[in-house]
Scaffold this motif. Structure first.
Motif, PDB file in Angstrom:
ATOM      1  N   ILE A 162       0.841  -1.206   0.000  1.00  0.00           N
ATOM      2  CA  ILE A 162       0.000   0.000   0.000  1.00  0.00           C
ATOM      3  C   ILE A 162       0.876   1.256   0.000  1.00  0.00           C
ATOM      4  CG2 ILE A 162      -1.567   1.359   1.448  1.00  0.00           C
ATOM      5  CD1 ILE A 162      -2.886  -1.358   2.221  1.00  0.00           C
ATOM      6  N   ALA A 163       1.917   1.268   0.809  1.00  0.00           N
ATOM      7  CA  ALA A 163       2.806   2.434   0.883  1.00  0.00           C
ATOM      8  C   ALA A 163       3.542   2.662  -0.435  1.00  0.00           C
ATOM      9  CB  ALA A 163       3.806   2.258   2.024  1.00  0.00           C
ATOM     10  N   ILE A 164       3.995   1.591  -1.059  1.00  0.00           N
ATOM     11  CA  ILE A 164       4.753   1.721  -2.315  1.00  0.00           C
ATOM     12  C   ILE A 164       3.844   2.130  -3.465  1.00  0.00           C
ATOM     13  CG2 ILE A 164       6.021   0.387  -4.058  1.00  0.00           C
ATOM     14  CD1 ILE A 164       7.161  -1.257  -1.646  1.00  0.00           C
ATOM     15  N   GLU A 165       2.693   1.471  -3.573  1.00  0.00           N
ATOM     16  CA  GLU A 165       1.791   1.698  -4.709  1.00  0.00           C
ATOM     17  C   GLU A 165       0.813   2.848  -4.491  1.00  0.00           C
ATOM     18  OE1 GLU A 165       2.068   0.202  -7.664  1.00  0.00           O
ATOM     19  OE2 GLU A 165       3.784  -0.908  -6.881  1.00  0.00           O
ATOM     20  N   LYS A 166       0.738   3.343  -3.251  1.00  0.00           N
ATOM     21  CA  LYS A 166      -0.151   4.458  -2.915  1.00  0.00           C
ATOM     22  C   LYS A 166      -1.606   4.164  -3.326  1.00  0.00           C
ATOM     23  CE  LYS A 166       3.545   7.877  -3.184  1.00  0.00           C
ATOM     24  NZ  LYS A 166       4.578   6.934  -2.922  1.00  0.00           N
ATOM     25  N   THR A 167      -2.099   3.024  -2.875  1.00  0.00           N
ATOM     26  CA  THR A 167      -3.484   2.661  -3.170  1.00  0.00           C
ATOM     27  C   THR A 167      -4.425   3.625  -2.459  1.00  0.00           C
ATOM     28  OG1 THR A 167      -3.574   1.082  -1.339  1.00  0.00           O
ATOM     29  CG2 THR A 167      -2.924   0.221  -3.498  1.00  0.00           C
ATOM     30  N   GLU A 168      -5.648   3.710  -2.954  1.00  0.00           N
ATOM     31  CA  GLU A 168      -6.616   4.669  -2.432  1.00  0.00           C
ATOM     32  C   GLU A 168      -7.030   4.369  -0.998  1.00  0.00           C
ATOM     33  OE1 GLU A 168      -9.906   5.174  -5.172  1.00  0.00           O
ATOM     34  OE2 GLU A 168      -8.534   5.132  -6.871  1.00  0.00           O
ATOM     35  N   LEU A 169      -7.099   3.098  -0.642  1.00  0.00           N
ATOM     36  CA  LEU A 169      -7.528   2.709   0.704  1.00  0.00           C
ATOM     37  C   LEU A 169      -6.357   2.137   1.481  1.00  0.00           C
ATOM     38  CD1 LEU A 169     -10.895   0.930  -0.173  1.00  0.00           C
ATOM     39  CD2 LEU A 169     -10.559   3.275   0.601  1.00  0.00           C
ATOM     40  N   ASN A 170      -6.465   2.206   2.790  1.00  0.00           N
ATOM     41  CA  ASN A 170      -5.425   1.677   3.664  1.00  0.00           C
ATOM     42  C   ASN A 170      -6.087   0.798   4.725  1.00  0.00           C
ATOM     43  OD1 ASN A 170      -3.046   1.190   4.974  1.00  0.00           O
ATOM     44  ND2 ASN A 170      -2.912   3.189   5.933  1.00  0.00           N
ATOM     45  N   ILE A 171      -6.820  -0.211   4.269  1.00  0.00           N
ATOM     46  CA  ILE A 171      -7.516  -1.112   5.179  1.00  0.00           C
ATOM     47  C   ILE A 171      -6.915  -2.502   5.018  1.00  0.00           C
ATOM     48  CG2 ILE A 171      -9.732  -2.113   5.845  1.00  0.00           C
ATOM     49  CD1 ILE A 171     -11.062   0.319   4.445  1.00  0.00           C
ATOM     50  N   THR A 172      -6.291  -3.001   6.074  1.00  0.00           N
ATOM     51  CA  THR A 172      -5.728  -4.348   6.076  1.00  0.00           C
ATOM     52  C   THR A 172      -6.060  -4.990   7.417  1.00  0.00           C
ATOM     53  OG1 THR A 172      -3.619  -3.663   7.030  1.00  0.00           O
ATOM     54  CG2 THR A 172      -3.763  -3.677   4.621  1.00  0.00           C
ATOM     55  N   PRO A 219      -5.249  -4.697 -11.016  1.00  0.00           N
ATOM     56  CA  PRO A 219      -3.790  -4.636 -10.870  1.00  0.00           C
ATOM     57  C   PRO A 219      -3.294  -5.189  -9.532  1.00  0.00           C
ATOM     58  CG  PRO A 219      -4.716  -2.410 -11.100  1.00  0.00           C
ATOM     59  CD  PRO A 219      -5.831  -3.382 -11.261  1.00  0.00           C
ATOM     60  N   VAL A 220      -4.048  -4.957  -8.464  1.00  0.00           N
ATOM     61  CA  VAL A 220      -3.653  -5.490  -7.157  1.00  0.00           C
ATOM     62  C   VAL A 220      -3.767  -7.010  -7.175  1.00  0.00           C
ATOM     63  CG1 VAL A 220      -4.196  -5.544  -4.692  1.00  0.00           C
ATOM     64  CG2 VAL A 220      -4.266  -3.369  -5.929  1.00  0.00           C
ATOM     65  N   ARG A 221      -4.862  -7.518  -7.707  1.00  0.00           N
ATOM     66  CA  ARG A 221      -5.062  -8.973  -7.806  1.00  0.00           C
ATOM     67  C   ARG A 221      -3.933  -9.622  -8.600  1.00  0.00           C
ATOM     68  NH1 ARG A 221      -9.357 -10.544 -11.941  1.00  0.00           N
ATOM     69  NH2 ARG A 221      -7.563 -10.004 -13.210  1.00  0.00           N
ATOM     70  N   ASP A 222      -3.591  -9.033  -9.728  1.00  0.00           N
ATOM     71  CA  ASP A 222      -2.547  -9.609 -10.575  1.00  0.00           C
ATOM     72  C   ASP A 222      -1.174  -9.566  -9.904  1.00  0.00           C
ATOM     73  OD1 ASP A 222      -4.548 -10.075 -12.420  1.00  0.00           O
ATOM     74  OD2 ASP A 222      -3.948  -8.447 -13.757  1.00  0.00           O
ATOM     75  N   ALA A 223      -0.913  -8.527  -9.127  1.00  0.00           N
ATOM     76  CA  ALA A 223       0.382  -8.388  -8.464  1.00  0.00           C
ATOM     77  C   ALA A 223       0.498  -9.277  -7.220  1.00  0.00           C
ATOM     78  CB  ALA A 223       0.623  -6.926  -8.078  1.00  0.00           C
ATOM     79  N   LEU A 224      -0.586  -9.374  -6.448  1.00  0.00           N
ATOM     80  CA  LEU A 224      -0.502 -10.035  -5.141  1.00  0.00           C
ATOM     81  C   LEU A 224      -1.157 -11.411  -5.068  1.00  0.00           C
ATOM     82  CD1 LEU A 224      -1.120  -6.956  -2.818  1.00  0.00           C
ATOM     83  CD2 LEU A 224       1.041  -7.897  -3.650  1.00  0.00           C
ATOM     84  N   LYS A 225      -1.953 -11.755  -6.056  1.00  0.00           N
ATOM     85  CA  LYS A 225      -2.557 -13.081  -6.175  1.00  0.00           C
ATOM     86  C   LYS A 225      -3.276 -13.566  -4.906  1.00  0.00           C
ATOM     87  CE  LYS A 225       0.580 -14.459  -9.841  1.00  0.00           C
ATOM     88  NZ  LYS A 225       0.266 -13.288 -10.562  1.00  0.00           N
ATOM     89  N   PRO A 226      -4.336 -12.856  -4.501  1.00  0.00           N
ATOM     90  CA  PRO A 226      -5.111 -13.328  -3.351  1.00  0.00           C
ATOM     91  C   PRO A 226      -5.795 -14.652  -3.674  1.00  0.00           C
ATOM     92  CG  PRO A 226      -6.269 -11.577  -4.472  1.00  0.00           C
ATOM     93  CD  PRO A 226      -4.909 -11.671  -5.102  1.00  0.00           C
ATOM     94  N   HIS A 227      -6.156 -15.387  -2.647  1.00  0.00           N
ATOM     95  CA  HIS A 227      -6.828 -16.668  -2.838  1.00  0.00           C
ATOM     96  C   HIS A 227      -8.298 -16.487  -3.189  1.00  0.00           C
ATOM     97  CE1 HIS A 227      -3.460 -18.030  -0.047  1.00  0.00           C
ATOM     98  NE2 HIS A 227      -3.161 -18.453  -1.265  1.00  0.00           N
TER      99      HIS A 227
END
Length: 80
Positions: free
Chosen positions: A30-40, A63-71
């Motif tokens: 989130i910090a690197i990509e500066k996503t709109e939300l910060n909820i984890t 783009p987040v899905r493709d980069a991080l591959k959530p289940h």
């Protein structure tokens, strides 16, 4: 805008520790990509299953899905 909860599942006796650690990496992303939300977060569902999660706006999901591959993922509501 609809928000989506991206979820990573971790199983086994160390699942909670792994999920907790995975959240650190989600926050770094989130910090690197500066996503709109910060909820984890992370959550223990039972003794052998824990999850880590990240909430994104629907427009950022691919783009987040493709980069991080959530289940898996689901529609997020703050009441969860």
């Amino acid at each position: 805008m609809r928000q989506l909860k991206l979820i990573w599942d971790f199983r086994g006796p160390d699942a909670l520790k792994i999920a907790e650690h995975h959240e650190i990496h989600l926050k770094e992303y989130i910090a690197i990509e500066k996503t709109e939300l910060n909820i984890t977060g992370f959550q223990q569902l039972n003794e052998m299953l824990s999850i880590a999660f990240m909430v994104v706006n629907e427009s950022e999901m691919k783009p987040v899905r493709d980069a991080l591959k959530p289940h898996r993922g689901e529609v997020y509501s703050p009441e969860q």
